[in-house]
Design a protein around this motif. Sequence first.
Motif, PDB file in Angstrom:
ATOM      1  N   GLN A 376      67.080  46.361  17.670  1.00 45.38           N
ATOM      2  CA  GLN A 376      65.787  45.688  17.470  1.00 45.38           C
ATOM      3  C   GLN A 376      65.930  44.180  17.637  1.00 45.38           C
ATOM      4  O   GLN A 376      65.070  43.518  18.236  1.00 45.38           O
ATOM      5  N   GLY A 377      67.025  43.628  17.093  1.00 43.08           N
ATOM      6  CA  GLY A 377      67.253  42.189  17.169  1.00 43.08           C
ATOM      7  C   GLY A 377      67.425  41.715  18.597  1.00 43.08           C
ATOM      8  O   GLY A 377      66.943  40.641  18.966  1.00 43.08           O
ATOM      9  N   ILE A 378      68.119  42.519  19.409  1.00 39.32           N
ATOM     10  CA  ILE A 378      68.328  42.140  20.814  1.00 39.32           C
ATOM     11  C   ILE A 378      66.996  42.118  21.560  1.00 39.32           C
ATOM     12  O   ILE A 378      66.738  41.226  22.380  1.00 39.32           O
ATOM     13  N   LYS A 379      66.119  43.088  21.272  1.00 36.18           N
ATOM     14  CA  LYS A 379      64.783  43.080  21.893  1.00 36.18           C
ATOM     15  C   LYS A 379      64.015  41.831  21.490  1.00 36.18           C
ATOM     16  O   LYS A 379      63.351  41.192  22.309  1.00 36.18           O
ATOM     17  N   ARG A 380      64.113  41.492  20.196  1.00 33.97           N
ATOM     18  CA  ARG A 380      63.420  40.292  19.714  1.00 33.97           C
ATOM     19  C   ARG A 380      64.025  39.046  20.342  1.00 33.97           C
ATOM     20  O   ARG A 380      63.303  38.102  20.707  1.00 33.97           O
TER      21      ARG A 380
END
Length: 871
Positions: A376-380
Amino acid sequence: MTIQEIRSQFLAFFESKNHKIVESAPMVIKNDPTLMFTNAGMNQFKDYFLGHSVPADRRVCDTQKCLRVSGKHNDLEEVGVDTYHHTMFEMLGNWSFGDYFKKEAIDWAWELLTEVYKIDKSRLYVTVFEGDEEDGLEVDNEAFELWKQHVAEDRIILSNKKDNFWEMGDVGPCGPASEIHVDIRSEEERAKVDGKSLVNMDHPHVIEVWNLVFIQYQRKANGSLEKLPETHIDTGMGLERLAMVLQGKQSNYDTDLFQSLIQHIAKVAKVDYGVKEETDIALRVIADHVRAIAFSICDGQLPSNTGAGYVIRRILRRAVRYGYSVLNLNESFMADLSQVLVQEMGEAFPQLEGQKVLVEKVIREEENSFFRTLEQGIKRMDAIMDATRAEGSEVVNGEAAFELYDTFGFPVDLTLLIAKENKLTVDEKGFEACLNEQKERSRAATSVETEDWITVGGGDDVEFIGYDNLIADVKITKYRKVTQKKKTFYQLVFNKTPFYAEGGGQVGDKGYIENGDGKVAIFDTKKENNLIVHLSTELPKDVEATFKAVVNENKRNLSASNHSATHLLHHALREVLGDHVEQKGSLVNDKYLRFDFSHFSKVTDEEMEKIEALVTQQIRANIALDEKRAVAMEVAQDMGAMALFGEKYGDKVRVIKFGDSVELCGGTHVGNTGEIGLFKVTSEGAVAAGVRRIEAITNAEAENFYKEKANTVAEVAGLLKNPKNLAKSVEDLIEKNKQLTKQIEAFQKEKAALMKTEIKSKVEAMDGFNFIGTKAGLDGGSIKDILFQLKSEVENLFAVIGGEEDGKCTLSIIINDDLAKAKDLNAGQLVREASKFIQGGGGGQAAFATAGGKNPAGLDDAIALIKEKLA
């Protein structure tokens, strides 16, 4: 020598010097507000140094599990980067409580290192406290002269307060220290540079191996020092560093324990240790962190989002992040590594073997959760980088990086790495500013200002008489003023007390003390180390008077009911689910009980029925309490009492027995199980992987629960004209409601179809497109369906429809995609502007947007505004 042999020889040596070998205290501290974790060997003995307890043995020795990742002893960022810092480590120590002092401590330390472990004397240096002008302290000449009997004077180094004066905290026992350092460099290096010049200079191969602390002063709140009535010895030697020296290694991580862990993870990652520094750091971090995590779980601290649990989660995520970003490991690897740890340390620490299934399951679940967080963090992060480029910048905003860290749990160094790979940088100063603001908020929320104790009279021993009495005549022996979260209160200590101090999951007693001058409320009772303190918002007028102390009897009795019920529940859980069930935490107050236990699947309805039935059966049996006080631990275990992992027990324990339920417990209990009255489970669910939680009520709360249920049933029956079969009548009502709902949906669809035809007839030809602007008595969902149907039926459509239903309103806009691009129209912007007329707000995409509001009268003006803008 293996680490296991080194540990055993240390304990055997001090046993031969008449020391009692004691077990390691849990790493997670339960009753000390100044510490989350045991960070030094002396923590479990603080009461002896403070004078709150008298030790059963004046000489003791142990190996203590320590964790240094918070507060002033925070080594986390050095761990793995260098070769000698750790999160968890074993501290070998010998202690004297008012018995021997500097001579014996120095003599025995030298004997053990040089004669038993046979360390080359020419490689050893010692430091002595040089004195401190500000504190009015002179050079520790006593220690200096004692060391001269073992080493040449030029190998004794005078050292400052920072390195050679040990203090428990801002206040409390303290004293000069004497460190023993060892130079493990090669002969060639030693010939070039004198080892003496490298002592206390953070050289990785000239290291402190043992610290001897001579506790002889008390630090007061005003900063002054006073001599203690008795002197004490507190020593600490890191087992990992000692093993490095004795095994002839240049790094702690080259010793047998760490190499077994490192080689396992290297094999999983398909890399070699000792080839590349970046890879080596990652392997060291993982090998170190798995110990801290596994032992914390064994001691009852599960990873969580607050307090000590947050620290453990942070350690685990640091290890996973190194595996992910450096070793390309993108699925669970720490859980399997924990089982290698069990093989290596299970013999010395049996709790690790006993809890290995729980440890493995908790770690695996935490790893999998963090991998999802990383995704999720990488997408953000991708979205943040796109926004950065769109603004024409090459620097990722510091606030955005902090949001990733704070909200998503995304490590900042991973943010830096991803930014670098994409030819961007991060505003690190901005990130640090946000982080410091958060730390300040946290510090302000937890800051505690404590004044010195003011002694009134009597000793420090507090006799607890609350098992047998709820009222007693007491005298205040000392008190102090405390300020926490900008609120001021007092801590009062009595010579004896009927008030139960918070512990074992049970909340502290409330009540009051009174004399001729009036009452003073006691709003809580806590235990700081072994000292029972009573919290009050005011100080009695005459602190030297005799007071009548009165415990709130109703709250105490209700808490006792819930506490006894936890014992019956624990026994029932083991009967129904199996012997693997063990208590992992509890909360007992006058309202309800909460019980956490190890179990690896949801408790089924059938199992829960059996558990409740067993507890109820024990309550109805009216079993009398069988209480044994001051029982030897061995006798208690022979009686069948279980010792809980993560708890520290003394030589003498209290055993609570209700029939077949036998537990070690210091809490308050009912005289017989019949006093519990009723027992009702209110919830069951997961707390963490392998840990479930049951909440339940007893006594008056359970009675109220059933009364409310009966009242609700009576009310429903009354509404349904008191049918003979209430459940059947409710089922019929639900079925009838389903049928009516289907009919309403059908009517709505029919109405929408008619409205669609009417709306379509209102098309107006405007400059290059077809416009519809009208109102409809429909909900927003129905209007959306109509608009998308019209979009496919009417060329170059621009439509805005106001909906009104049940006093609320909506505004919806749809625009043909090609039209939106050609005319540079944006439905989201238009609906936001028009929504002010309906006292609402909304938004959406360029081709479709909606808004909701509470002023249907404004719909005409909103539609008119949009039409005007188009014209």
